[in-house]
Design an enzyme around this catalytic site. Structure first.
Site, PDB file in Angstrom:
ATOM      1  N   HIS A 158      -9.372   0.913  -1.541  1.00 34.75           N
ATOM      2  CA  HIS A 158      -9.375   1.542  -0.221  1.00 34.75           C
ATOM      3  C   HIS A 158     -10.800   1.432   0.325  1.00 34.75           C
ATOM      4  O   HIS A 158     -11.765   1.772  -0.378  1.00 34.75           O
ATOM      5  CB  HIS A 158      -9.027   3.024  -0.327  1.00 34.75           C
ATOM      6  CG  HIS A 158      -7.573   3.318  -0.534  1.00 34.75           C
ATOM      7  ND1 HIS A 158      -6.838   2.794  -1.553  1.00 34.75           N
ATOM      8  CD2 HIS A 158      -6.715   4.098   0.183  1.00 34.75           C
ATOM      9  CE1 HIS A 158      -5.590   3.243  -1.469  1.00 34.75           C
ATOM     10  NE2 HIS A 158      -5.483   4.034  -0.418  1.00 34.75           N
TER      11      HIS A 158
ATOM     12  N   GLU B 186     -11.193   3.275   5.697  1.00 36.46           N
ATOM     13  CA  GLU B 186     -10.176   4.183   6.244  1.00 36.46           C
ATOM     14  C   GLU B 186     -10.951   5.237   7.044  1.00 36.46           C
ATOM     15  O   GLU B 186     -10.821   5.337   8.259  1.00 36.46           O
ATOM     16  CB  GLU B 186      -9.375   4.819   5.110  1.00 36.46           C
ATOM     17  CG  GLU B 186      -8.322   5.832   5.566  1.00 36.46           C
ATOM     18  CD  GLU B 186      -7.611   6.534   4.394  1.00 36.46           C
ATOM     19  OE1 GLU B 186      -8.126   6.508   3.260  1.00 36.46           O
ATOM     20  OE2 GLU B 186      -6.524   7.116   4.637  1.00 36.46           O
TER      21      GLU B 186
ATOM     22  N   HIS C 154       1.373   4.801  -2.393  1.00 34.06           N
ATOM     23  CA  HIS C 154       1.036   5.674  -3.526  1.00 34.06           C
ATOM     24  C   HIS C 154       2.338   6.323  -3.966  1.00 34.06           C
ATOM     25  O   HIS C 154       2.946   7.074  -3.191  1.00 34.06           O
ATOM     26  CB  HIS C 154       0.034   6.744  -3.102  1.00 34.06           C
ATOM     27  CG  HIS C 154      -1.244   6.164  -2.539  1.00 34.06           C
ATOM     28  ND1 HIS C 154      -2.374   5.990  -3.300  1.00 34.06           N
ATOM     29  CD2 HIS C 154      -1.545   5.688  -1.303  1.00 34.06           C
ATOM     30  CE1 HIS C 154      -3.325   5.460  -2.553  1.00 34.06           C
ATOM     31  NE2 HIS C 154      -2.856   5.258  -1.327  1.00 34.06           N
TER      32      HIS C 154
ATOM     33  N   ASP D 296       1.740   4.021   2.834  1.00 37.04           N
ATOM     34  CA  ASP D 296       0.707   4.859   2.209  1.00 37.04           C
ATOM     35  C   ASP D 296       1.324   6.034   1.427  1.00 37.04           C
ATOM     36  O   ASP D 296       1.519   5.911   0.215  1.00 37.04           O
ATOM     37  CB  ASP D 296      -0.271   5.362   3.279  1.00 37.04           C
ATOM     38  CG  ASP D 296      -1.664   5.675   2.741  1.00 37.04           C
ATOM     39  OD1 ASP D 296      -1.917   5.421   1.562  1.00 37.04           O
ATOM     40  OD2 ASP D 296      -2.510   6.166   3.529  1.00 37.04           O
ATOM     41  N   ASP D 297       1.611   7.136   2.094  1.00 36.24           N
ATOM     42  CA  ASP D 297       2.190   8.332   1.456  1.00 36.24           C
ATOM     43  C   ASP D 297       3.334   8.826   2.346  1.00 36.24           C
ATOM     44  O   ASP D 297       3.192   9.844   3.049  1.00 36.24           O
ATOM     45  CB  ASP D 297       1.117   9.426   1.333  1.00 36.24           C
ATOM     46  CG  ASP D 297      -0.075   8.951   0.519  1.00 36.24           C
ATOM     47  OD1 ASP D 297       0.041   8.880  -0.715  1.00 36.24           O
ATOM     48  OD2 ASP D 297      -1.107   8.619   1.130  1.00 36.24           O
TER      49      ASP D 297
ATOM     50  N   HIS E 293       0.866  -1.188   0.000  1.00 36.78           N
ATOM     51  CA  HIS E 293       0.000   0.000   0.000  1.00 36.78           C
ATOM     52  C   HIS E 293       0.894   1.227   0.000  1.00 36.78           C
ATOM     53  O   HIS E 293       1.300   1.725   1.052  1.00 36.78           O
ATOM     54  CB  HIS E 293      -0.919  -0.040   1.232  1.00 36.78           C
ATOM     55  CG  HIS E 293      -1.942   1.064   1.272  1.00 36.78           C
ATOM     56  ND1 HIS E 293      -3.092   0.982   2.016  1.00 36.78           N
ATOM     57  CD2 HIS E 293      -1.982   2.282   0.661  1.00 36.78           C
ATOM     58  CE1 HIS E 293      -3.790   2.100   1.870  1.00 36.78           C
ATOM     59  NE2 HIS E 293      -3.127   2.909   1.054  1.00 36.78           N
TER      60      HIS E 293
HETATM   61  N1  ADE Z   1      -4.536   8.710  -2.025  1.00 36.20           N
HETATM   62  C1  ADE Z   1      -3.324   8.769  -1.492  1.00 36.20           C
HETATM   63  N2  ADE Z   1      -3.353   8.357  -0.220  1.00 36.20           N
HETATM   64  C2  ADE Z   1      -4.623   8.010   0.055  1.00 36.20           C
HETATM   65  C3  ADE Z   1      -5.291   7.499   1.192  1.00 36.20           C
HETATM   66  N3  ADE Z   1      -4.660   7.248   2.338  1.00 36.20           N
HETATM   67  N4  ADE Z   1      -6.606   7.284   1.108  1.00 36.20           N
HETATM   68  C4  ADE Z   1      -7.251   7.545  -0.018  1.00 36.20           C
HETATM   69  N5  ADE Z   1      -6.681   8.004  -1.110  1.00 36.20           N
HETATM   70  C5  ADE Z   1      -5.368   8.242  -1.081  1.00 36.20           C
HETATM   71 ZN    ZN Z   2      -3.716   4.776   0.455  1.00 36.56          ZN
END
Ligand code: ADE
Ligand code: ZN
Length: 334
Positions: free
Chosen positions: A196, A199, A18, A277-278, A16
């Site tokens: 997703h 969340e 991005h 994630d990011d 996971h």
């Molecule tokens: N795009 C990038 N990170 C995300 C996340 N945590 N949830 C939804 N979309 C995303």
């Molecule tokens: Zn994500």
């Protein structure tokens, strides 16, 4: 062996991630300068200072603004290589990269520009770091299903170059059911499917992702804990959850890491994995997610090993690729 070393030694898959979320402010400014793109911030420090989020949307607004610095094939290559270098240092043996083509094609970039740069980085990462990878095209759920179909059309001539599709962006008000026809088409095309769900959205969105989209993994999924019936199903069907602890704290899904339900999920028998994630926005790559979560929740070495094993088992790879990673994992203590 200290915890940092142990985590680094664990062969693990990141499932996971991005790739646009790995754009560190330093590279963002370098790319913006080289491409003549104006950013909403004056400096690297001002950019980092803006990373105080109250929810998913407040993050997404910044994240899409930062992505404007990415213009050329070489930008996507540089972006992904910077990620692979960090992932290799964290002991990642395999990474499945999400990318958001609609964020870029909406600015006039060609789908091929994005795909070519990312794919070249995947090939180079295999040669340079021995890391395996896959590309997963994510549809933006705040856009329409029709726009998703248009993106799939652009991807069709290059379909063998991606391994799956996902669903990301603003969750609330954009349930998986909105994309049932699009995912059915992707399933017919033989693509792996993830989404997703749970969340910020309710447990029902997770059920929809499983029943209507027929996804193989759930990205996040932490709100499943609110539904005993869904928890029982996730255990029974061993549906992998790609959990992102530092992300969840940054986006206020949990107040602190100590409040995170990852350990409870694991103890309930759910196939939990740990991911970043990011990471450029949320304060740490996958190694830090493992170490900080282990510290906050007192995860044992055998629990960390189980989480890494879950990631290897949940990866979209052949058994021949998986086997040596699992053998290396089982040889470790814990
Ligand atoms: N795009 C990038 N990170 C995300 C996340 N945590 N949830 C939804 N979309 C995303
Ligand atoms: Zn994500």
């Amino acid at each position: 062996m200290d915890i940092e070393t142990y985590v680094r030694e664990l062969p693990k898959a990141e499932l996971h991630l991005h790739i646009e979320g790995t754009l560190e402010p330093e590279l963002m400014f370098e790319l913006a300068r080289r491409n003549g793109v104006a950013l909403p911030w004056k400096s690297v420090d001002e950019t980092r200072a803006a990373y105080a989020f109250e929810d998913l949307q407040s993050f997404l607004d910044l994240y899409y603004a930062g992505a404007a610095a990415l213009v050329r094939e070489a930008d996507f290559f540089d972006l992904a290589m910077a990620y692979f270098e960090r992932a290799a240092a964290d002991g990642v043996v395999h990474a499945e990269l999400f990318f958001d083509p609609q964020t870029h094609t909406a600015r006039g970039l060609a789908y091929e520009t994005v795909l070519d740069g990312l794919e070249r980085a995947c090939v180079t990462a295999r040669e340079r770091f021995g890391i395996g990878s896959r590309l997963i095209l994510c549809f933006l759920r705040h856009l329409s299903e029709e726009e998703g179909f248009a993106t799939l059309e652009q991807a069709l001539p290059h379909l063998a170059r991606i391994h799956g599709v996902g669903l990301d962006s603003s969750e609330m008000g954009h349930p998986p059911s909105k994309f049932a026809r699009l995912f059915a088409r992707c399933r017919e095309l033989g693509l792996h499917l993830v989404a997703h769900a749970g969340e910020e959205g309710p447990p029902d969105y997770i059920v929809e992702a499983l029943d209507l989209l027929q996804v193989e993994r759930i990205d996040h999924g932490v709100r499943a804990a609110e539904s005993p019936a869904l928890m029982a199903r996730l255990v029974r069907e061993q549906i992998p959850l790609t959990v992102c602890p530092l992300s969840n704290v940054k986006l206020c899904v949990f107040a602190t890491l100590a409040d995170h339900n990852l350990k409870a999920m694991l103890e309930a028998g759910i196939k939990v994995t740990i991911n970043s994630d990011d990471p450029a926005y949320f304060g740490g790559y996958v190694g830090k997610n493992f170490v900080d979560t282990a510290t906050a929740l007192s995860l044992s070495r055998s629990e960390l090993k189980r989480i890494a094993r879950n990631s290897l088992e949940a990866a979209f790879v052949s058994e021949a690729e998986r086997r040596p990673w699992l053998a290396r994992l089982e040889a470790l203590e814990g």
